[in-house]
Motif scaffolding. Structure first.
Motif: not given
Length: 354
Positions: A58-73
């Motif tokens: 689950x490290x990869x999907x959790x990282x993708x979720x975090x990167x998506x949020x940071x990218x929007x911000x």
């Protein structure tokens, strides 16, 4: 000599700011896409968490979720800066924040690149996770009356039907475990007693597989018991009857499924990373072109923008020198504190005169 030095007039600066504003909003949508991919992958992994040994996958999907949020911000904030850069009065309030923001953008882009690499490199970890998880799941296949494990039979059967696979590495894995519950064995039968006695662990082992291993494309009815006994079935040779049972193991099937998904996501993340890098370079050019205006009261005058004020070699050399100076400064401070401690620990000698 500056790296990527470009001359700008008022018209070019406006076009650059407008283009960057548009690109940043595209990046916001890209961030939503990255977030959605991470969420989708997490849901897919959750569906089969019973046959996975740990939560490392689950490290990869959790990282993708975090990167998506940071990218929007990050890109939403950059879009606001680019919009305000068209008005010198509004842009003035952002000037002190631009350098720290660009430094954070560098760190963010390195993290995106790292996550993209992890999408391609997770195959080895995922393989060991699936191998052990499937092995444990097959052991609990018969425990239909045990609380907490009663669902495992359905999980394994649905998995084998959906992915057209059988066992962990192949159908012969079922020969090594007792997958039939004792509840459905007739212990008064001589055959059952002999099979249990012939096994050191007292298990009922058969050369058979669950029904979910059967291939519906087989031209003959499925043979799931006495699979290796050619004489038990008419016109049958288990070594050549390839359509009767699924030959592929579920570990390989799941690994190919998740690896293909992660590879596709990794390719998308790399494209997002390239886009983010181009946005960061453009923002740096806009920042330096606005700062280098000779006469701020004359917005029509020309200016120069660059990515690095010096060449890449000189910039790296300067960064290394600054790191060395910082290390020496820390050593001097540590030495000074040690000296003060020694002086404080000394007790002055007292001479007594009689």
């Amino acid at each position: 000599m500056a790296l990527l030095k470009v001359k700008f007039n008022q018209k070019k600066r406006v076009k650059l700011a407008q283009g960057l504003w548009l690109m940043n909003w595209f990046s916001v949508f890209a961030g939503i896409l990255v977030f959605s991919m991470g969420l989708f992958l997490k849901i897919e992994l959750r569906k089969r968490s019973e046959v996975m040994d740990n939560s490392e996958s689950h490290f990869v999907p959790n990282s993708l979720i975090l990167m998506g949020i940071l990218s929007c911000a990050f890109n939403g904030f950059a879009g606001k800066i680019c919009y305000d850069s068209l008005d010198p009065a509004k842009f003035a309030k952002w000037k002190p924040l631009l350098k720290p923001y660009l430094a954070l953008c560098c760190v963010f882009n390195m993290l995106i690149f790292f996550v993209a690499l992890m999408c391609f490199l997770m195959r080895g970890s995922l393989e060991s996770t699936l191998a052990q998880g499937l092995k444990n799941g097959m052991k609990f296949y018969r425990d239909t009356d045990t609380p907490g494990r009663c669902f495992m039979k359905k999980t394994i059967d649905m998995l084998q039907i959906e992915f057209k696979c059988c066992g962990n590495n192949g159908y012969k894995d079922w020969f090594e475990i007792q997958w039939i519950s004792n509840r459905y064995l007739d212990f008064s039968s001589k055959e059952v007693k002999d099979r249990i006695k012939s096994n050191v662990d007292g298990r009922y082992l058969v050369d058979g597989v669950p029904f979910s291993c059967c291939n519906p494309s087989s031209p003959r009815p499925c043979i799931q018991y006495q699979v290796t006994n050619n004489s038990a079935h008419y016109s049958y040779d288990y070594q050549t009857e390839e359509l009767n049972l699924w030959r592929r193991g579920c570990r390989e099937a799941l690994l190919n499924y998740y690896s293909g998904m992660m590879s596709s996501m990794g390719a998308v993340i790399l494209l997002v990373w390239l886009f983010e890098m181009s946005v960061m370079v453009g923002l740096r050019l806009l920042h330096t072109s606005l700062e280098s205006i000779a006469n701020p009261e004359d917005p029509e005058c020309e200016s120069e923008g660059w990515v690095l004020e010096n060449s890449l070699k000189d910039t790296l050399k300067s960064a290394l020198e600054n790191l060395k100076k910082l290390g020496k400064f820390n050593q001097v401070e540590a030495g000074a504190e040690g000296a003060e401690g020694e002086e404080g620990g000394k007790t002055p000698a007292i001479t007594t005169v009689s």
